[in-house]
Design a protein around this motif. Structure first.
Motif, PDB file in Angstrom:
ATOM      1  N   ASN A 189      44.723 -54.354 -12.781  1.00 36.25           N
ATOM      2  CA  ASN A 189      45.076 -55.746 -13.051  1.00 36.25           C
ATOM      3  C   ASN A 189      44.421 -56.155 -14.353  1.00 36.25           C
ATOM      4  OD1 ASN A 189      42.682 -57.842 -12.488  1.00 36.25           O
ATOM      5  ND2 ASN A 189      42.456 -56.075 -11.119  1.00 36.25           N
ATOM      6  N   THR A 190      44.986 -57.132 -15.025  1.00 34.53           N
ATOM      7  CA  THR A 190      44.443 -57.586 -16.305  1.00 34.53           C
ATOM      8  C   THR A 190      43.659 -58.886 -16.166  1.00 34.53           C
ATOM      9  OG1 THR A 190      46.509 -58.772 -16.807  1.00 34.53           O
ATOM     10  CG2 THR A 190      46.311 -56.484 -17.569  1.00 34.53           C
ATOM     11  N   LEU A 191      43.753 -59.573 -15.046  1.00 36.58           N
ATOM     12  CA  LEU A 191      43.099 -60.869 -14.891  1.00 36.58           C
ATOM     13  C   LEU A 191      41.576 -60.732 -14.847  1.00 36.58           C
ATOM     14  CD1 LEU A 191      45.456 -62.565 -12.263  1.00 36.58           C
ATOM     15  CD2 LEU A 191      45.461 -62.841 -14.743  1.00 36.58           C
ATOM     16  N   ILE A 192      41.085 -59.928 -13.919  1.00 37.88           N
ATOM     17  CA  ILE A 192      39.637 -59.785 -13.755  1.00 37.88           C
ATOM     18  C   ILE A 192      38.994 -59.047 -14.921  1.00 37.88           C
ATOM     19  CG2 ILE A 192      37.831 -58.862 -12.260  1.00 37.88           C
ATOM     20  CD1 ILE A 192      39.639 -59.375  -9.889  1.00 37.88           C
ATOM     21  N   PRO A 193      39.577 -57.932 -15.431  1.00 37.45           N
ATOM     22  CA  PRO A 193      38.975 -57.305 -16.620  1.00 37.45           C
ATOM     23  C   PRO A 193      38.891 -58.239 -17.826  1.00 37.45           C
ATOM     24  CG  PRO A 193      40.461 -55.766 -15.567  1.00 37.45           C
ATOM     25  CD  PRO A 193      40.637 -57.076 -14.868  1.00 37.45           C
ATOM     26  N   ASN A 194      39.892 -59.098 -18.018  1.00 39.16           N
ATOM     27  CA  ASN A 194      39.821 -60.055 -19.126  1.00 39.16           C
ATOM     28  C   ASN A 194      38.681 -61.047 -18.925  1.00 39.16           C
ATOM     29  OD1 ASN A 194      41.953 -58.933 -20.510  1.00 39.16           O
ATOM     30  ND2 ASN A 194      43.469 -60.344 -19.679  1.00 39.16           N
ATOM     31  N   PHE A 195      38.503 -61.509 -17.687  1.00 44.09           N
ATOM     32  CA  PHE A 195      37.391 -62.416 -17.399  1.00 44.09           C
ATOM     33  C   PHE A 195      36.052 -61.740 -17.662  1.00 44.09           C
ATOM     34  CE2 PHE A 195      34.118 -64.014 -14.565  1.00 44.09           C
ATOM     35  CZ  PHE A 195      34.183 -65.387 -14.763  1.00 44.09           C
ATOM     36  N   LEU A 196      35.897 -60.518 -17.171  1.00 46.91           N
ATOM     37  CA  LEU A 196      34.645 -59.798 -17.374  1.00 46.91           C
ATOM     38  C   LEU A 196      34.401 -59.526 -18.853  1.00 46.91           C
ATOM     39  CD1 LEU A 196      34.866 -57.217 -14.447  1.00 46.91           C
ATOM     40  CD2 LEU A 196      33.502 -59.298 -14.534  1.00 46.91           C
ATOM     41  N   ARG A 197      35.459 -59.258 -19.599  1.00 48.57           N
ATOM     42  CA  ARG A 197      35.298 -58.974 -21.022  1.00 48.57           C
ATOM     43  C   ARG A 197      34.825 -60.207 -21.791  1.00 48.57           C
ATOM     44  NH1 ARG A 197      40.130 -57.705 -21.854  1.00 48.57           N
ATOM     45  NH2 ARG A 197      39.879 -55.549 -21.159  1.00 48.57           N
ATOM     46  N   TYR A 198      35.443 -61.358 -21.509  1.00 44.59           N
ATOM     47  CA  TYR A 198      35.140 -62.566 -22.277  1.00 44.59           C
ATOM     48  C   TYR A 198      33.875 -63.292 -21.793  1.00 44.59           C
ATOM     49  CZ  TYR A 198      39.633 -62.341 -24.693  1.00 44.59           C
ATOM     50  OH  TYR A 198      40.687 -61.955 -25.472  1.00 44.59           O
ATOM     51  N   HIS A 199      33.580 -63.208 -20.491  1.00 43.03           N
ATOM     52  CA  HIS A 199      32.497 -64.032 -19.943  1.00 43.03           C
ATOM     53  C   HIS A 199      31.296 -63.239 -19.443  1.00 43.03           C
ATOM     54  CE1 HIS A 199      34.821 -67.665 -20.364  1.00 43.03           C
ATOM     55  NE2 HIS A 199      35.825 -67.117 -19.713  1.00 43.03           N
ATOM     56  N   VAL A 200      31.371 -61.921 -19.474  1.00 46.00           N
ATOM     57  CA  VAL A 200      30.217 -61.103 -19.067  1.00 46.00           C
ATOM     58  C   VAL A 200      29.826 -60.139 -20.186  1.00 46.00           C
ATOM     59  CG1 VAL A 200      29.291 -59.493 -17.371  1.00 46.00           C
ATOM     60  CG2 VAL A 200      30.857 -61.294 -16.631  1.00 46.00           C
ATOM     61  N   MET A 201      30.739 -59.264 -20.592  1.00 40.57           N
ATOM     62  CA  MET A 201      30.402 -58.241 -21.570  1.00 40.57           C
ATOM     63  C   MET A 201      30.126 -58.823 -22.955  1.00 40.57           C
ATOM     64  SD  MET A 201      32.894 -55.031 -20.619  1.00 40.57           S
ATOM     65  CE  MET A 201      32.177 -54.109 -21.970  1.00 40.57           C
ATOM     66  N   CYS A 202      31.047 -59.662 -23.461  1.00 43.87           N
ATOM     67  CA  CYS A 202      30.870 -60.220 -24.813  1.00 43.87           C
ATOM     68  C   CYS A 202      29.613 -61.082 -24.940  1.00 43.87           C
ATOM     69  CB  CYS A 202      32.116 -61.009 -25.214  1.00 43.87           C
ATOM     70  SG  CYS A 202      33.554 -59.960 -25.542  1.00 43.87           S
ATOM     71  N   PRO A 203      29.312 -61.981 -23.982  1.00 51.58           N
ATOM     72  CA  PRO A 203      28.051 -62.722 -24.095  1.00 51.58           C
ATOM     73  C   PRO A 203      26.813 -61.837 -24.035  1.00 51.58           C
ATOM     74  CG  PRO A 203      29.549 -63.857 -22.607  1.00 51.58           C
ATOM     75  CD  PRO A 203      30.155 -62.518 -22.903  1.00 51.58           C
ATOM     76  N   LEU A 204      26.857 -60.791 -23.221  1.00 54.12           N
ATOM     77  CA  LEU A 204      25.710 -59.890 -23.160  1.00 54.12           C
ATOM     78  C   LEU A 204      25.481 -59.185 -24.492  1.00 54.12           C
ATOM     79  CD1 LEU A 204      26.177 -58.253 -19.633  1.00 54.12           C
ATOM     80  CD2 LEU A 204      24.359 -59.812 -20.325  1.00 54.12           C
ATOM     81  N   ILE A 205      26.562 -58.764 -25.121  1.00 54.54           N
ATOM     82  CA  ILE A 205      26.437 -58.047 -26.391  1.00 54.54           C
ATOM     83  C   ILE A 205      26.066 -58.997 -27.526  1.00 54.54           C
ATOM     84  CG2 ILE A 205      27.702 -56.679 -28.088  1.00 54.54           C
ATOM     85  CD1 ILE A 205      29.351 -55.546 -25.771  1.00 54.54           C
TER      86      ILE A 205
END
Length: 330
Positions: free
Chosen positions: A220-236
């Motif tokens: 699915n693209t919904l949850i990976p997009n959320f994790l990318r924008y709101h978890v991975m990108c802020p961490l990096i």
């Protein structure tokens, strides 16, 4: 109406509430929502379908509320730091209509401006509706008659735990594939058509995946997009975490949400799935050579026999979700 607290929080920020206090309120509201769902489920003797509906609703509201609040707080920080940005989108986007529209759109990542279509295809909606009903009823029968039925047999002592596990392998895989089609191929596309949301690609060719990460990102693209924008990108960007560890943390966060959903559904008292996912986390995110060699056997079998690539997906994906029988048995 619980999700409206995210909108009211933005209004408080516009009226002068400090951003630091707004972030605290954001997390308190989200935590209280999950706590309320937890208390409601464990205090009432509801069936699995009711627990599933309430649990998935809570997770969906969490994704949307967190994205709406986080994006608008970031826009407000940018707005306050640059007073020259008077003609920008913020704060004109903080309206009740904009918030309600985002709540109905099939996406977990908020944007101040969505390019929506005014076209409505009735025949397309009818097809998606009947597909949804057919797949939903079929998946319900598989779960109720097979998975839960075998778990009840194990509870009565008619079969062993190992027999229940083996008997639930194929039904669980079928139920998962049906659930993917129910949510991402029927329901999301139906909502996208009615709301005019232009993106209809809610999943990709996960049946061609050869690694676990590829399968999870394409399922699915919904949850990976959320994790990318709101978890991975802020961490990096904000905490200077390496991309590999940011991926690991987002993977763990997704596992925790999935475990919480399983607890809501089956009222489990032990995090079976979370422990299993964490045990596999190094294989999925760090040890590439082991993952590739692990799939090479199935890949060679696929090249020799006329078996579709979905076999590789089932091989990589099944060891996590086949433990739903454990929850049902408990």
């Amino acid at each position: 109406m619980f999700e409206c607290r995210a909108f009211f929080l933005q209004k408080l920020l516009l009226w002068g509430l400090p951003i630091s206090i707004g972030r605290v309120i954001q997390h308190v509201v989200q935590f209280s929502m999950f706590l309320g769902v937890f208390i409601a489920i464990f205090r009432n003797d509801w069936f699995v379908t009711q627990n599933l509906s309430l649990g998935m609703t809570a997770c969906t509201l969490f994704f949307k509320m967190h994205s709406y609040t986080s994006v608008n707080i970031a826009l407000r920080e940018e707005y306050l730091s640059s007073k020259k940005n008077k003609g920008g989108i913020y704060p004109s986007n903080i309206t009740l209509w904009d918030f309600v529209r985002f709540m109905f759109l099939p996406t977990f990542v908020y944007r101040p401006k969505f390019e929506l279509s005014s076209r409505l295809r009735i025949f397309y909606l009818v097809i998606k509706f009947f597909m949804f009903m057919f797949l939903f009823i079929s998946s319900y029968q598989v779960v109720n008659k097979s998975i839960i039925g075998h778990a009840m047999q194990y509870g009565r002592g008619e079969i062993t735990f190992f027999q229940m596990y083996l008997m639930n392998v194929i039904p669980t895989i079928i139920a998962i594939l049906m659930l993917i089609m129910v949510i991402f191929d029927s329901f999301c596309t139906f909502v996208a058509e009615t709301t005019g949301y232009p993106d209809r690609q809610f999943y990709e060719d996960f049946w061609n995946a050869t690694t676990m990460n590829e399968f999870l990102s394409k399922m699915n693209t919904l949850i990976p997009n959320f994790l990318r924008y709101h978890v991975m990108c802020p961490l990096i960007a904000d905490y200077h975490v390496s991309p590999k560890w940011a991926q690991t943390i987002s993977f763990t966060f997704a596992a925790a949400l999935l475990e919480m959903l399983m607890i809501f559904i089956f009222k489990s008292k032990f995090p079976y799935l979370f422990i299993i996912i964490l045990a596999n986390c190094p294989i999925y995110t760090h040890i590439t050579w082991f993952r590739v060699s692990l799939l090479s056997l199935v890949g060679s079998l696929h090249r020799q026999l006329p078996v579709p690539n979905v076999v590789q997906c089932v091989y990589a994906f099944g060891d996590i979700f086949l433990h739903s029988g454990v929850y049902a048995a408990e």
